[in-house]
Design an enzyme around this catalytic site. Structure first.
Site, PDB file in Angstrom:
ATOM      1  N   HIS A 154      -0.729  -5.735   2.571  1.00 50.63           N
ATOM      2  CA  HIS A 154      -1.902  -6.598   2.692  1.00 50.63           C
ATOM      3  C   HIS A 154      -1.521  -8.004   2.219  1.00 50.63           C
ATOM      4  O   HIS A 154      -0.848  -8.145   1.193  1.00 50.63           O
ATOM      5  CB  HIS A 154      -3.062  -6.073   1.837  1.00 50.63           C
ATOM      6  CG  HIS A 154      -4.016  -5.230   2.609  1.00 50.63           C
ATOM      7  ND1 HIS A 154      -4.368  -3.946   2.242  1.00 50.63           N
ATOM      8  CD2 HIS A 154      -4.714  -5.490   3.755  1.00 50.63           C
ATOM      9  CE1 HIS A 154      -5.233  -3.458   3.122  1.00 50.63           C
ATOM     10  NE2 HIS A 154      -5.452  -4.381   4.049  1.00 50.63           N
ATOM     11  N   CYS A 204      -6.730  -1.370   9.111  1.00 53.55           N
ATOM     12  CA  CYS A 204      -5.493  -1.374   8.308  1.00 53.55           C
ATOM     13  C   CYS A 204      -5.116   0.058   7.936  1.00 53.55           C
ATOM     14  O   CYS A 204      -4.004   0.515   8.191  1.00 53.55           O
ATOM     15  CB  CYS A 204      -5.676  -2.209   7.047  1.00 53.55           C
ATOM     16  SG  CYS A 204      -5.809  -3.978   7.381  1.00 53.55           S
ATOM     17  N   GLU A 262       0.847  -1.191   0.000  1.00 54.92           N
ATOM     18  CA  GLU A 262       0.000   0.000   0.000  1.00 54.92           C
ATOM     19  C   GLU A 262       0.886   1.246   0.000  1.00 54.92           C
ATOM     20  O   GLU A 262       1.840   1.334   0.763  1.00 54.92           O
ATOM     21  CB  GLU A 262      -0.921   0.000   1.226  1.00 54.92           C
ATOM     22  CG  GLU A 262      -1.839  -1.214   1.310  1.00 54.92           C
ATOM     23  CD  GLU A 262      -2.944  -1.238   0.251  1.00 54.92           C
ATOM     24  OE1 GLU A 262      -3.150  -0.219  -0.439  1.00 54.92           O
ATOM     25  OE2 GLU A 262      -3.599  -2.289   0.117  1.00 54.92           O
TER      26      GLU A 262
END
Length: 195
Positions: free
Chosen positions: A167, A148, A83
């Protein structure tokens, strides 16, 4: 040679995930280890906003890390997904204790979105050229507006040069915890070399 501290966190169980692949994989990573000059510290974080809000700043303060990597599970991914950014608002999904932030915000008055200064595309390219089972992709999208995203934003707000979020898919979809851990190790070492 001075020791560098790397903190890697995984999440505890939550609805639909009685065993959280992120924490199982992080424990597996601890068994693998990183390199001799890296002191790896792992921490399981409950899927709870108020705990995340205190535990993450406290880990940064206590260990003054070279790098902090948060790992979370997502049923929407089939590879290690790096991410690139996190968001400050829109936290309206309830955590395991049935709460969400009163203002649906992570850090009052801070930027709407923070991007990590780590070049995730470079890391992705490097890891995908290694002889390991798992593949890696970069996401420039929304990290999910749940714990998250919330955890990642906390760390990016502290130091966007040294914070990452990965992730992982659920266990067996299609990778084992060992294969995920091997991928995490490759990603973390690539990031560490970039810093």
């Amino acid at each position: 040679m001075s020791q560098k501290t790397v903190i890697v966190t995984g999440f505890g169980p939550f609805e639909g995930h009685s065993v959280n692949a992120s924490w199982v994989s992080v424990q597996e990573l601890a068994r693998l280890g990183l390199t001799d000059d890296i002191d790896l510290i792992i921490s399981e974080i409950p899927v709870e906003y108020c705990t995340v809000k205190t535990i993450i700043p406290s880990l940064w303060k206590q260990h003054n890390p070279h790098l902090v990597v948060h790992v979370g599970v997502s049923t929407y991914v089939q590879e290690l997904t790096l991410e690139q950014q996190a968001h400050n608002d829109g936290y309206d999904k309830h955590d395991i204790s049935g709460s969400c932030p009163p203002t649906q915000c992570c850090v009052e008055g801070a930027d709407t979105c923070i991007k990590s200064e780590i070049d995730m595309q470079h890391v992705c390219n490097e890891v995908n050229n290694m002889p390991i089972e798992i593949k890696t992709v970069v996401s420039y999208a929304d990290t999910g507006r749940y714990l998250c995203d919330y955890a990642y934003y906390q760390s990016l707000h502290i130091d966007k040069r040294k914070a990452a979020f990965i992730h992982v898919p659920p266990l067996g979809c299609p990778y084992t915890a060992g294969e995920i851990a091997e991928g995490l190790r490759a990603v973390i070492l690539s990031i560490s070399n970039q810093l």
